[in-house]
Design an enzyme around this catalytic site. Structure first.
Site, PDB file in Angstrom:
ATOM      1  N   LYS A  80      -6.979  -5.241  -9.238  1.00 23.24           N
ATOM      2  CA  LYS A  80      -7.609  -4.259 -10.133  1.00 23.24           C
ATOM      3  C   LYS A  80      -8.124  -3.119  -9.260  1.00 23.24           C
ATOM      4  CE  LYS A  80     -11.941  -2.944 -11.222  1.00 23.24           C
ATOM      5  NZ  LYS A  80     -13.026  -2.672 -10.288  1.00 23.24           N
ATOM      6  N   HIS A  81      -8.080  -1.908  -9.810  1.00 26.83           N
ATOM      7  CA  HIS A  81      -8.636  -0.769  -9.066  1.00 26.83           C
ATOM      8  C   HIS A  81      -9.466   0.085 -10.007  1.00 26.83           C
ATOM      9  CE1 HIS A  81      -8.944   2.471  -6.155  1.00 26.83           C
ATOM     10  NE2 HIS A  81      -8.672   3.307  -7.136  1.00 26.83           N
ATOM     11  N   THR A 119     -16.977  -1.226  -3.001  1.00 25.74           N
ATOM     12  CA  THR A 119     -16.987  -2.686  -3.062  1.00 25.74           C
ATOM     13  C   THR A 119     -17.271  -3.317  -1.691  1.00 25.74           C
ATOM     14  OG1 THR A 119     -15.502  -2.624  -4.933  1.00 25.74           O
ATOM     15  CG2 THR A 119     -15.607  -4.695  -3.739  1.00 25.74           C
ATOM     16  N   ARG A 167      -6.953  17.026   2.832  1.00 26.66           N
ATOM     17  CA  ARG A 167      -7.295  17.476   1.468  1.00 26.66           C
ATOM     18  C   ARG A 167      -8.796  17.701   1.346  1.00 26.66           C
ATOM     19  NH1 ARG A 167      -5.597  12.699  -1.875  1.00 26.66           N
ATOM     20  NH2 ARG A 167      -6.470  13.858  -3.595  1.00 26.66           N
ATOM     21  N   SER A 182      -2.213   8.877  -3.514  1.00 28.95           N
ATOM     22  CA  SER A 182      -3.207   8.376  -2.558  1.00 28.95           C
ATOM     23  C   SER A 182      -3.700   6.990  -2.976  1.00 28.95           C
ATOM     24  CB  SER A 182      -4.367   9.384  -2.497  1.00 28.95           C
ATOM     25  OG  SER A 182      -5.448   8.850  -1.786  1.00 28.95           O
ATOM     26  N   LYS A 186      -2.018   2.965  -1.195  1.00 34.54           N
ATOM     27  CA  LYS A 186      -2.822   1.919  -0.529  1.00 34.54           C
ATOM     28  C   LYS A 186      -2.752   0.607  -1.307  1.00 34.54           C
ATOM     29  CE  LYS A 186      -6.118   4.906  -0.645  1.00 34.54           C
ATOM     30  NZ  LYS A 186      -7.035   6.012  -0.553  1.00 34.54           N
TER      31      LYS A 186
END
Ligand code: URA
Length: 434
Positions: A80-81, A119, A167, A182, A186
């Site tokens: 999960k993100h 996190t 950026r 981006s 990852k």
């Protein structure tokens, strides 16, 4: 590779082929693309967008610019993100809950960004726990506990690390194409089969409106699916902290209350909603509702807490953390109530200002080298819609020093609006995608 040709094509809105993105990403990673070329590339993408399948090609190229993991485990590998918010400690709840339901969760996480918490900073509030693991140990813990929450090794998506830093100083962060590539480069490097995204909107999120969040969610879901990772998303509300606490140890405490079945608020509700989508997508539940029910059961029957405890012990934390978490978590020396100056209803909160107040207390970083004080933050934050009398506590400030608490109180008073009349409350979930 001719970086100038690639930049000019984006400048002129001409399509590129996958090999162009691959060579540009590799050039970012190995340094053969210069800083000025990377900056020009980012600005061209921000202004013109990527044509055709460009967003997918850039994401895959950045994912493959470094180490990618593959897994051979007896269950689906999912994650999960969240795009970031305040009081958002869903990852601490969801990783072990998904593991308890048969999934494997190699969660590569980040540290605080801007006003939002990270996190890794949260879980490191647990004494002794280390999030920097070598690949072998990471694999071992995921295989045994079912989940591990770790920092990215230097070798994960190096093209993103370079481009992100450029950026940051060239006014090119706010591009849907670049944010998508981006985030996903990852995540996908961890070898996921499935992913659920929590795209936040509101005062405590980077995307302030549901429309902007929906656009980002759409881009993330389409791109991740096209890159072979089954992905869905919720656009969720961040106009108030998700949990009634902000700050590293205080959020771990909230997560522990949910993991041990003692708390059933928005944090538990959103964990079940996201987990339901993740389990259904991975084939571990018949549908989203059955998946959410399985997550709620794992929180109630202690199996999620048991996974969390195994993960914590394997990562160097206390063996009896789940049983004695209140004893192990660090506590601030100064605790002060922020009292309401008038009677009324809490109608608005500036989540970004609240997050920044926590950073000001030492709970996050003002500059990269700052050390984080895990004990400080806010607790017992009243929710939107709460009725208060003059003098009632709106929240508690946990600080290292009295003057820090006083400074935070000034900022927090301005961040919380009390009105005569109630206003409609925002829904927790604004939209579902995928
Ligand atoms: N988080 C990321 O990892 N990348 C972005 O571009 C924005 C948020």
């Amino acid at each position: 590779m001719d970086a100038r040709r690639i930049i000019a094509a984006i400048r002129d809105r001409r399509p590129l082929v996958k090999a162009d993105y691959t060579s540009f990403a590799n050039g970012l990673a190995d340094g053969s693309v210069s800083d000025s070329q990377a900056g020009a590339f980012a600005m061209a993408v921000l202004l013109n967008g990527l044509q055709g399948q460009g967003r997918v090609a850039l994401t895959e190229a950045m994912r493959d610019s470094g180490q990618t993991l593959g897994w051979a485990l007896p269950g689906p590998v999912i994650d999960k993100h969240s795009t970031g918010g305040v009081g958002d400690c869903v990852s601490l709840v969801l990783a072990p809950a998904l593991a308890a339901c048969g999934a494997y969760v190699p969660m590569v996480s980040g540290r605080g960004l801007g006003h939002t918490g990270g996190t890794l900073d949260k879980i490191e509030a647990i004494p002794g726990l280390r999030t920097t693991l070598d690949e072998g140990r990471f694999r071992q813990i995921v295989g045994q506990a079912g989940c591990a929450i770790v920092s990215a090794s230097g070798d994960v998506a190096p093209a993103d690390r370079r481009l992100y830093a450029i950026r940051d100083v060239t006014g090119t962060v706010e591009s849907i194409d670049l944010i998508t590539a981006s985030i996903l480069s990852k995540k996908l490097a961890a070898g996921l089969e499935g992913l659920v995204l929590d795209v936040k909107c509101g005062s405590g999120a980077f995307m302030k409106t549901p429309q902007a969040a929906q656009e980002l969610a759409q881009a993330l879901v389409e791109t991740a699916n096209a890159a072979g990772c089954r992905t869905s998303a919720l656009v969720t509300d961040m106009n108030q902290p998700l949990a009634p606490a902000l700050g590293n140890a205080l959020e771990v405490a909230e997560a522990m209350r949910v993991l041990t079945g003692q708390s059933f608020g928005a944090l538990a509700g959103l964990s079940a909603a996201l987990g339901g989508m993740a389990l259904a997508g991975a084939g571990l539940a018949e549908d989203v509702d059955a998946g959410a029910e399985a997550i709620r059961a794992a929180l109630q029957n202690g199996s999620a807490a048991e996974r969390f405890g195994s993960m914590v012990a394997a990562m160097g934390g206390p063996v009896r953390f789940v049983e004695e978490w209140a004893h192990f978590l660090p506590e601030a020396t100064v605790i002060r109530e922020l009292k309401a100056e008038r009677a009324g209803v809490v109608t608005a909160m500036d989540g970004e200002a609240m997050g920044l107040a926590v950073i000001g207390l030492g709970g996050g970083r003002q500059v990269e080298t700052d050390t984080v004080d895990p004990s400080v933050g806010l607790s017992d934050v009243l929710p939107l819609g709460a009725r208060v009398e003059k003098g009632d506590a709106l929240l508690r400030i946990h600080a290292a020093r009295v003057d820090h608490a006083q400074r935070a109180a000034l900022a927090l008073r301005a961040a919380i609006t009390i009105s005569d009349d109630a206003v409609p409350l925002p829904p927790l979930v604004h939209a579902e995608l995928g």
